[in-house]
Design a protein around this motif. Structure first.
Motif, mmCIF file in Angstrom:
data_model
loop_
_atom_site.group_PDB
_atom_site.id
_atom_site.type_symbol
_atom_site.label_atom_id
_atom_site.label_comp_id
_atom_site.label_asym_id
_atom_site.label_seq_id
_atom_site.Cartn_x
_atom_site.Cartn_y
_atom_site.Cartn_z
ATOM 1 N N ILE A 1 8.380 -2.291 2.543
ATOM 2 C CA ILE A 1 7.935 -0.994 3.019
ATOM 3 C C ILE A 1 6.417 -1.060 3.111
ATOM 4 C CG2 ILE A 1 7.790 1.469 2.518
ATOM 5 C CD1 ILE A 1 10.423 1.218 1.034
ATOM 6 N N LYS A 2 5.923 -0.749 4.318
ATOM 7 C CA LYS A 2 4.488 -0.840 4.585
ATOM 8 C C LYS A 2 4.032 0.434 5.262
ATOM 9 C CE LYS A 2 3.656 -4.297 7.154
ATOM 10 N NZ LYS A 2 3.281 -5.457 7.986
ATOM 11 N N GLU A 3 2.872 0.946 4.854
ATOM 12 C CA GLU A 3 2.327 2.144 5.469
ATOM 13 C C GLU A 3 1.673 1.763 6.791
ATOM 14 O OE1 GLU A 3 -0.859 5.739 4.628
ATOM 15 O OE2 GLU A 3 -0.602 4.152 3.167
ATOM 16 N N VAL A 4 2.022 2.497 7.854
ATOM 17 C CA VAL A 4 1.427 2.281 9.155
ATOM 18 C C VAL A 4 0.260 3.273 9.293
ATOM 19 C CG1 VAL A 4 1.804 2.314 11.641
ATOM 20 C CG2 VAL A 4 3.621 1.557 10.111
ATOM 21 N N LYS A 5 -0.928 2.729 9.493
ATOM 22 C CA LYS A 5 -2.112 3.593 9.577
ATOM 23 C C LYS A 5 -2.555 3.773 11.001
ATOM 24 C CE LYS A 5 -3.620 2.335 5.014
ATOM 25 N NZ LYS A 5 -4.641 1.878 4.154
ATOM 26 N N ASP B 1 0.813 -1.220 0.000
ATOM 27 C CA ASP B 1 0.000 0.000 0.000
ATOM 28 C C ASP B 1 0.847 1.271 0.000
ATOM 29 O OD1 ASP B 1 -2.329 -1.534 0.055
ATOM 30 O OD2 ASP B 1 -2.321 -1.627 2.259
ATOM 31 N N VAL B 2 1.985 1.232 -0.692
ATOM 32 C CA VAL B 2 2.861 2.400 -0.788
ATOM 33 C C VAL B 2 3.197 2.614 -2.265
ATOM 34 C CG1 VAL B 2 5.087 3.379 -0.124
ATOM 35 C CG2 VAL B 2 3.865 1.913 1.471
ATOM 36 N N PRO B 3 2.973 3.826 -2.804
ATOM 37 C CA PRO B 3 3.335 4.081 -4.198
ATOM 38 C C PRO B 3 4.856 4.022 -4.393
ATOM 39 C CG PRO B 3 2.001 5.873 -3.306
ATOM 40 C CD PRO B 3 2.294 4.944 -2.189
ATOM 41 N N ASP B 4 5.283 3.731 -5.605
ATOM 42 C CA ASP B 4 6.710 3.634 -5.910
ATOM 43 C C ASP B 4 7.455 4.924 -5.589
ATOM 44 O OD1 ASP B 4 6.378 1.057 -6.785
ATOM 45 O OD2 ASP B 4 6.294 1.588 -8.914
ATOM 46 N N LYS B 5 6.855 6.062 -5.923
ATOM 47 C CA LYS B 5 7.504 7.348 -5.701
ATOM 48 C C LYS B 5 7.745 7.586 -4.210
ATOM 49 C CE LYS B 5 7.070 12.233 -6.861
ATOM 50 N NZ LYS B 5 6.254 13.246 -7.520
ATOM 51 N N THR B 6 6.767 7.266 -3.379
ATOM 52 C CA THR B 6 6.907 7.436 -1.928
ATOM 53 C C THR B 6 7.975 6.506 -1.378
ATOM 54 O OG1 THR B 6 4.573 8.019 -1.808
ATOM 55 C CG2 THR B 6 5.654 7.420 0.259
ATOM 56 N N MET C 1 13.423 5.651 0.905
ATOM 57 C CA MET C 1 14.737 5.021 0.845
ATOM 58 C C MET C 1 15.843 6.061 0.733
ATOM 59 S SD MET C 1 14.155 1.548 -1.366
ATOM 60 C CE MET C 1 13.075 2.174 -2.640
ATOM 61 N N ALA C 2 15.625 7.108 -0.076
ATOM 62 C CA ALA C 2 16.626 8.157 -0.228
ATOM 63 C C ALA C 2 16.818 8.936 1.070
ATOM 64 C CB ALA C 2 16.227 9.094 -1.357
ATOM 65 N N ILE C 3 15.723 9.232 1.761
ATOM 66 C CA ILE C 3 15.819 9.961 3.036
ATOM 67 C C ILE C 3 16.551 9.123 4.068
ATOM 68 C CG2 ILE C 3 14.450 10.854 4.968
ATOM 69 C CD1 ILE C 3 12.355 11.700 2.840
ATOM 70 N N THR C 4 16.252 7.828 4.124
ATOM 71 C CA THR C 4 16.924 6.946 5.083
ATOM 72 C C THR C 4 18.426 6.908 4.831
ATOM 73 O OG1 THR C 4 14.941 5.582 5.230
ATOM 74 C CG2 THR C 4 16.988 4.604 6.010
ATOM 75 N N ALA C 5 18.819 6.770 3.575
ATOM 76 C CA ALA C 5 20.243 6.737 3.240
ATOM 77 C C ALA C 5 20.914 8.058 3.589
ATOM 78 C CB ALA C 5 20.426 6.420 1.765
ATOM 79 N N GLU C 6 20.212 9.165 3.352
ATOM 80 C CA GLU C 6 20.767 10.477 3.657
ATOM 81 C C GLU C 6 20.952 10.661 5.163
ATOM 82 O OE1 GLU C 6 22.278 14.226 3.020
ATOM 83 O OE2 GLU C 6 21.784 12.733 1.503
ATOM 84 N N LYS C 7 19.959 10.262 5.954
ATOM 85 C CA LYS C 7 20.045 10.422 7.408
ATOM 86 C C LYS C 7 21.135 9.538 8.010
ATOM 87 C CE LYS C 7 16.652 13.309 8.182
ATOM 88 N NZ LYS C 7 16.849 14.600 8.774
ATOM 89 N N MET C 8 21.363 8.360 7.409
ATOM 90 C CA MET C 8 22.382 7.438 7.924
ATOM 91 C C MET C 8 23.776 7.750 7.372
ATOM 92 S SD MET C 8 20.261 3.874 7.810
ATOM 93 C CE MET C 8 21.592 2.923 8.503
#
Length: 101
Positions: free
Chosen positions: A97-101, A68-73, A78-85
């Motif tokens: 990757i799963k959306e938590v509702k 339930d996650v679009p490819d763009k999201t 993934m890019a934000i995670t790599a940047e933060k790490m």
């Protein structure tokens, strides 16, 4: 202009266009003959089948299951995670990757 002059102009114009197209075709044919890569014997020896799973692309760490996650999201996460790490993206492996509702 009379009709005969117009017809001469049309014939000359079309012949110029076709002449240029033929010259371009010849140039492309010559360039393609010079840029062909010669096959080497090494890849033929390594063509033996390996494991059942295909190898991931060079620089990637496998596939990701999206729930339930679009490819763009998912790509942005993934890019934000790599940047933060502070690590390159191709060194991280995302399983799902799963959306938590």
């Amino acid at each position: 202009m009379i009709i005969t002059e117009m017809l001469i102009n049309v014939v000359v114009g079309l012949s110029v266009v076709f002449a240029v197209l033929i010259i371009l075709m010849a140039c492309i044919a010559v360039m393609s003959k010079f840029t062909k890569k010669k096959p080497s014997a090494a890849p033929a020896a390594q063509a033996a089948p390996t494991a059942a799973q295909p190898k991931p692309a060079k620089g990637s760490c496998g596939s990701v299951k999206l729930f339930d996650v679009p490819d763009k999201t998912a790509a942005m996460l993934m890019a934000i995670t790599a940047e933060k790490m502070n690590v390159p993206l191709n060194t991280l492996r995302f399983i799902s990757i799963k959306e938590v509702k």
